[in-house]
Design a protein around this motif. Sequence first.
Motif, short mmCIF file in Angstrom:
data_model
loop_
_atom_site.label_atom_id
_atom_site.label_comp_id
_atom_site.label_asym_id
_atom_site.label_seq_id
_atom_site.Cartn_x
_atom_site.Cartn_y
_atom_site.Cartn_z
N CYS A 18 0.86 -1.19 0.00
CA CYS A 18 0.00 0.00 0.00
C CYS A 18 0.89 1.23 0.00
O CYS A 18 1.81 1.34 0.82
N ARG B 102 -15.60 -4.99 9.03
CA ARG B 102 -14.18 -4.90 8.74
C ARG B 102 -13.40 -5.14 10.04
O ARG B 102 -13.71 -4.54 11.07
N TYR C 13 -8.00 -4.22 3.15
CA TYR C 13 -7.97 -2.76 3.00
C TYR C 13 -6.79 -2.17 3.76
O TYR C 13 -6.51 -2.54 4.91
N ASN D 294 -5.16 1.05 5.63
CA ASN D 294 -5.63 2.19 6.41
C ASN D 294 -4.44 3.01 6.88
O ASN D 294 -3.40 2.45 7.24
N TRP E 128 -8.61 5.30 3.69
CA TRP E 128 -8.72 3.90 3.28
C TRP E 128 -8.36 3.73 1.82
O TRP E 128 -8.66 4.60 0.99
N GLN F 288 -8.77 1.23 -1.69
CA GLN F 288 -9.96 0.71 -2.37
C GLN F 288 -10.18 -0.77 -2.09
O GLN F 288 -11.25 -1.30 -2.39
N GLY F 289 -9.20 -1.41 -1.51
CA GLY F 289 -9.32 -2.83 -1.20
C GLY F 289 -8.72 -3.71 -2.28
O GLY F 289 -8.75 -3.38 -3.47
#
Length: 120
Positions: free
Chosen positions: A22, A45, A93, A95, A110, A112-113
């Motif tokens: 990420c 979640r 996800y 964060n 967050w 977008q997954g």
Amino acid sequence: QVQLVESGGGLVQPGGSLRLSCAASGSIFDINAMGWYRQTPGKGRELVAKISSGIATYADFVKGRFTISRDNAKNTVNLQIDSLKPEDTAVYYCNAQIRPHYNTGYYPHWGQGTQVTVSS
């Protein structure tokens, strides 16, 4: 504006490994905690792992299979997942608690997954 972009999900067989990444970009003055959550249909979640000031925290179900790491210079956070199980199937996800300017507080952001599917 801040953006979190995830990568690394996919289909893997039980017992296999994946590495999720990420990257945070945009208006960033500082980042506090960064972490990973996951969600399956019908469930909320849940926290998988997070890292702040060099200290990593893991959910109990991780049991040594997941490793979170962070590169503060690049504003990235990674999640190494080993010994994958079918029950690890979920959308993962990213964060981050981001302070966009010197005169503001920290706000949650967050990604977008990314889908992780564990199946033979």
